[in-house]
Scaffold this motif. Structure first.
Motif, mmCIF file in Angstrom:
data_model
loop_
_atom_site.group_PDB
_atom_site.id
_atom_site.type_symbol
_atom_site.label_atom_id
_atom_site.label_comp_id
_atom_site.label_asym_id
_atom_site.label_seq_id
_atom_site.Cartn_x
_atom_site.Cartn_y
_atom_site.Cartn_z
ATOM 1 N N GLU A 265 -47.900 -36.557 -35.191
ATOM 2 C CA GLU A 265 -48.327 -35.335 -35.871
ATOM 3 C C GLU A 265 -49.325 -35.642 -36.977
ATOM 4 O O GLU A 265 -50.318 -34.929 -37.158
ATOM 5 C CB GLU A 265 -47.110 -34.597 -36.421
ATOM 6 C CG GLU A 265 -47.417 -33.280 -37.116
ATOM 7 C CD GLU A 265 -47.994 -32.221 -36.182
ATOM 8 O OE1 GLU A 265 -48.342 -31.147 -36.674
ATOM 9 O OE2 GLU A 265 -48.100 -32.478 -34.965
ATOM 10 N N ALA A 266 -49.087 -36.698 -37.739
ATOM 11 C CA ALA A 266 -50.023 -37.064 -38.804
ATOM 12 C C ALA A 266 -51.387 -37.439 -38.229
ATOM 13 O O ALA A 266 -52.434 -37.050 -38.774
ATOM 14 C CB ALA A 266 -49.451 -38.222 -39.618
ATOM 15 N N GLU A 267 -51.374 -38.174 -37.118
ATOM 16 C CA GLU A 267 -52.656 -38.534 -36.487
ATOM 17 C C GLU A 267 -53.380 -37.288 -35.989
ATOM 18 O O GLU A 267 -54.607 -37.147 -36.143
ATOM 19 C CB GLU A 267 -52.419 -39.515 -35.339
ATOM 20 C CG GLU A 267 -53.718 -39.962 -34.688
ATOM 21 C CD GLU A 267 -53.515 -40.872 -33.489
ATOM 22 O OE1 GLU A 267 -54.520 -41.175 -32.817
ATOM 23 O OE2 GLU A 267 -52.358 -41.265 -33.213
ATOM 24 N N ARG A 268 -52.638 -36.362 -35.372
ATOM 25 C CA ARG A 268 -53.260 -35.121 -34.898
ATOM 26 C C ARG A 268 -53.932 -34.369 -36.039
ATOM 27 O O ARG A 268 -55.061 -33.872 -35.897
ATOM 28 C CB ARG A 268 -52.194 -34.228 -34.249
ATOM 29 C CG ARG A 268 -52.754 -32.898 -33.725
ATOM 30 C CD ARG A 268 -51.643 -31.927 -33.371
ATOM 31 N NE ARG A 268 -50.981 -31.377 -34.545
ATOM 32 C CZ ARG A 268 -51.458 -30.359 -35.271
ATOM 33 N NH1 ARG A 268 -52.623 -29.787 -34.957
ATOM 34 N NH2 ARG A 268 -50.786 -29.908 -36.319
ATOM 35 N N MET A 269 -53.268 -34.299 -37.184
ATOM 36 C CA MET A 269 -53.810 -33.554 -38.315
ATOM 37 C C MET A 269 -55.068 -34.228 -38.867
ATOM 38 O O MET A 269 -56.048 -33.562 -39.219
ATOM 39 C CB MET A 269 -52.738 -33.419 -39.393
ATOM 40 C CG MET A 269 -51.548 -32.560 -38.949
ATOM 41 S SD MET A 269 -50.099 -32.699 -40.039
ATOM 42 C CE MET A 269 -50.703 -31.846 -41.509
ATOM 43 N N LEU A 270 -55.057 -35.564 -38.936
ATOM 44 C CA LEU A 270 -56.245 -36.266 -39.446
ATOM 45 C C LEU A 270 -57.422 -36.142 -38.489
ATOM 46 O O LEU A 270 -58.568 -35.972 -38.922
ATOM 47 C CB LEU A 270 -55.907 -37.735 -39.694
ATOM 48 C CG LEU A 270 -54.985 -38.026 -40.878
ATOM 49 C CD1 LEU A 270 -54.721 -39.527 -41.000
ATOM 50 C CD2 LEU A 270 -55.570 -37.490 -42.186
ATOM 51 N N ARG A 271 -57.158 -36.222 -37.198
ATOM 52 C CA ARG A 271 -58.264 -36.094 -36.238
ATOM 53 C C ARG A 271 -58.795 -34.665 -36.223
ATOM 54 O O ARG A 271 -60.000 -34.441 -36.010
ATOM 55 C CB ARG A 271 -57.814 -36.553 -34.861
ATOM 56 C CG ARG A 271 -57.448 -38.045 -34.831
ATOM 57 C CD ARG A 271 -57.638 -38.700 -33.492
ATOM 58 N NE ARG A 271 -57.169 -40.086 -33.520
ATOM 59 C CZ ARG A 271 -57.854 -41.119 -33.979
ATOM 60 N NH1 ARG A 271 -59.082 -40.917 -34.477
ATOM 61 N NH2 ARG A 271 -57.353 -42.343 -33.947
ATOM 62 N N ALA A 272 -57.920 -33.694 -36.482
ATOM 63 C CA ALA A 272 -58.399 -32.317 -36.601
ATOM 64 C C ALA A 272 -59.327 -32.184 -37.808
ATOM 65 O O ALA A 272 -60.350 -31.481 -37.753
ATOM 66 C CB ALA A 272 -57.214 -31.359 -36.725
ATOM 67 N N PHE A 273 -58.983 -32.868 -38.906
ATOM 68 C CA PHE A 273 -59.868 -32.844 -40.077
ATOM 69 C C PHE A 273 -61.218 -33.464 -39.737
ATOM 70 O O PHE A 273 -62.272 -32.948 -40.142
ATOM 71 C CB PHE A 273 -59.214 -33.601 -41.238
ATOM 72 C CG PHE A 273 -60.127 -33.776 -42.418
ATOM 73 C CD1 PHE A 273 -60.306 -32.763 -43.352
ATOM 74 C CD2 PHE A 273 -60.835 -34.958 -42.599
ATOM 75 C CE1 PHE A 273 -61.165 -32.918 -44.427
ATOM 76 C CE2 PHE A 273 -61.694 -35.134 -43.669
ATOM 77 C CZ PHE A 273 -61.856 -34.113 -44.595
#
Length: 549
Positions: A265-273
């Motif tokens: 989930e943390a990786e998904r959020m950073l890649r979305a940024f």
């Protein structure tokens, strides 16, 4: 980057050590040449520990070889490639790919903090690496800027130095009975000697992101004791530079590992940024946010429903007399590495029960004595009563765990207390004190108060700065106890004297059958695991006598 002119050595018949690249607590890293394959490599030569016996040294070497080979099975573009594991005499050596570039720590030191986009890129790549390692059952346990390399030509991010990694089901690679890791980047559950797992690596990554964005770890302090307190208790002040990535950083720096953001989930959020310039909220409402319902660790039947109530609410809570609802309790954390420093600092002249209990709000619940500190004293400690009270039925007496005994207190309740604790009292407060009064368990029974347990705790917290010297990091959590509304208050303060030192309090308040019950445990900072156990068992085993109902 290396120290030329060192004695050239060849190990395992093929690796020529040419120059030191660095030295740390785990050993020396060399730039070397693999003479068989004619390629440049890095060789980490683990340090010899002269404090170990020959048998311990052999065991450590065997664990190192076994677990380093397990790490060598990891294959990921952002994890250092381990080519070989060899021995030079009795000393294990790990042969790795040579990265042409410096560490993230070097980059921050030379060029200052990173912008949010670069920090997000590095964080996302590291999260991808951790997902691969955790899937293979490998924990890193020492994630920090110095262990992240950035390749000069490509910008590739490489997680290195799995030297204290732990393979699931195995003892730690460097286990000698001591703490391993970097305190500023160590998760609170590891700092307090509790369970460790993949979530602990994610906390470390959250601290790393703060450092990358601001140039300094949010837990940096002047002493090891200060670091322990900052990691386990203190309010985490996010740097202003973290604002673009705040949902991720907050989610990773969640003290409860069960609520911490996971790697995916943390990786998904950073890649979305990186794609949109905006960081989305966590997909799970429970990930990294206060205010979610979860089981409070321990045996007690109370469950927080929202934590860290806003400071404005605490400040505006209706107040009666400054300490009229003052429960009290202090919590502490047990740091495997740092606790010894804190305990040593606290060791000094003993503080008597009378001095600690007289007219002070910080060490007990309810209304304190109206006398001055030199006035009315509590009754002298006595051996805790253990015979059943006439009004307590056998069906209602709790069961004492090993190392505890059930006491039937004349104030109208039974509960399990640690063996050796003695009883003291002050007005309507009952205390059970450990030898030397390191731990103080308190109980108060009173009539219900306006607003119920939550309002009582909010008023006590609002009055905290006036009743507890050095009051800080206070928070009130709405919860339940056996299905009944309850409130948990915890805070840190300076103690009653310099000799006593800083303390932390846990305090649970609830209503039952027309009475209000308040149970708290107080202990020095540095002894949280034991204090928490005493607290949980006291709350879990307290049974009112029929006469109080």
């Amino acid at each position: 980057m290396g120290t030329e002119g060192d004695d050239v050595r060849v190990i395992a018949g093929r690796y020529r050590l040419e120059a030191r690249l660095g030295r740390g607590g785990m050993g020396v890293v060399w730039r070397a040449t693999d003479q068989l394959l004619a390629r440049r490599v890095a060789v980490k030569e683990l340090a010899h520990d002269g404090s170990l016996s020959a048998e311990e040294a052999r065991g450590r070497r065997d664990r190192t070889l076994r677990e380093a080979r397990a790490v060598a099975q990891l294959s990921h573009p952002h994890i250092i490639v381990v080519h070989d594991v060899v021995e030079d005499g009795e000393r294990p050596c790990i042969v790795m790919e040579l990265i042409d570039g410096g560490s993230l720590a070097d980059r921050i030191a030379e060029h200052g903090p990173l912008d949010a986009r670069e920090a997000a890129r590095i964080g996302a790549d590291l999260l991808s690496a951790l997902r691969a390692a955790h899937t293979a059952g490998v924990l890193h346990r020492d994630i920090k800027p110095a262990n992240v390399l950035i390749e000069s030509a490509t910008g590739r991010v490489v997680l290195t130095d799995f030297g204290i990694a732990q393979v699931a089901g195995a003892t730690t690679l460097t286990e000698t009975g001591s703490f391993v890791g970097s305190p500023e980047y160590t998760a609170p559950e590891r700092m307090s000697g509790e369970r460790t797992g993949p979530a602990s690596d994610l906390w470390s990554l959250g601290a790393l992101l703060c450092t990358a964005l601001s140039g300094e770890s949010p837990f940096r302090r002047d002493s090891l004791g200060g670091i322990l307190h900052a990691v386990v208790f203190a309010e985490i002040r996010m740097p202003a530079q973290a604002a673009p990535l705040l949902p991720v950083v907050r989610g990773l720096l969640e003290r409860d590992p069960d609520r911490r953001l996971d790697a995916a989930e943390a990786e998904r959020m950073l890649r979305a940024f990186l794609d949109t310039g905006r960081t989305p909220a966590a997909a799970s409402a429970e990930a990294g946010t206060a205010g979610t319902r979860h089981r409070w660790p321990g045996r007690s039947g109370y469950t927080p429903t929202h934590a860290d109530l806003p400071r404005q609410l605490l400040a505006s809570a209706p107040s009666s007399s400054p300490a009229s609802d003052q429960p009290g309790r202090e919590r502490s954390a047990r740091g495997v590495l740092v606790a010894a420093v804190l305990v040593a600092a606290m060791a000094g002249a003993g503080v008597s029960a009378a001095a600690l209990l007289a007219d002070r709000g910080g060490d007990g619940g309810g209304t304190p004595s109206s006398s001055a500190p030199g006035g009315t004293r509590p009754a002298a400690p006595t051996t805790a009563p253990s015979s059943p009270a006439a009004t307590a039925t056998s069906q209602e007496r709790p069961t004492a765990p090993s190392g505890y005994r059930v006491v039937d207190d004349p104030a109208g309740f039974s509960l399990a207390v640690p063996a050796g604790f003695t009883r003291a009292s002050q007005g309507d407060r009952v205390f059970y004190l450990s030898p030397g009064e390191t731990y103080r368990l308190g109980i108060k029974i009173s009539a219900p108060r306006p607003g119920g347990p939550l309002a009582v705790m909010l008023r006590a917290a609002a009055a905290g700065p006036g009743t507890n010297p050095g009051y800080r990091d206070g928070r009130v959590t709405e919860t339940t106890r056996d299905g009944r509304p309850a409130a948990l208050w915890e805070f840190t303060w300076n103690g009653f004297s310099a000799a006593e030192g800083p303390r932390h309090t846990y305090d649970l308040c609830w209503e039952e059958d027309g009475r209000m019950y308040d149970v708290w445990v107080s202990a020095p900072v540095g002894k949280a695991r034991t204090a928490r156990e005493y607290f949980d068992i006291a709350v879990d085993t307290l049974v009112p006598h029929p006469r109080t109902r």
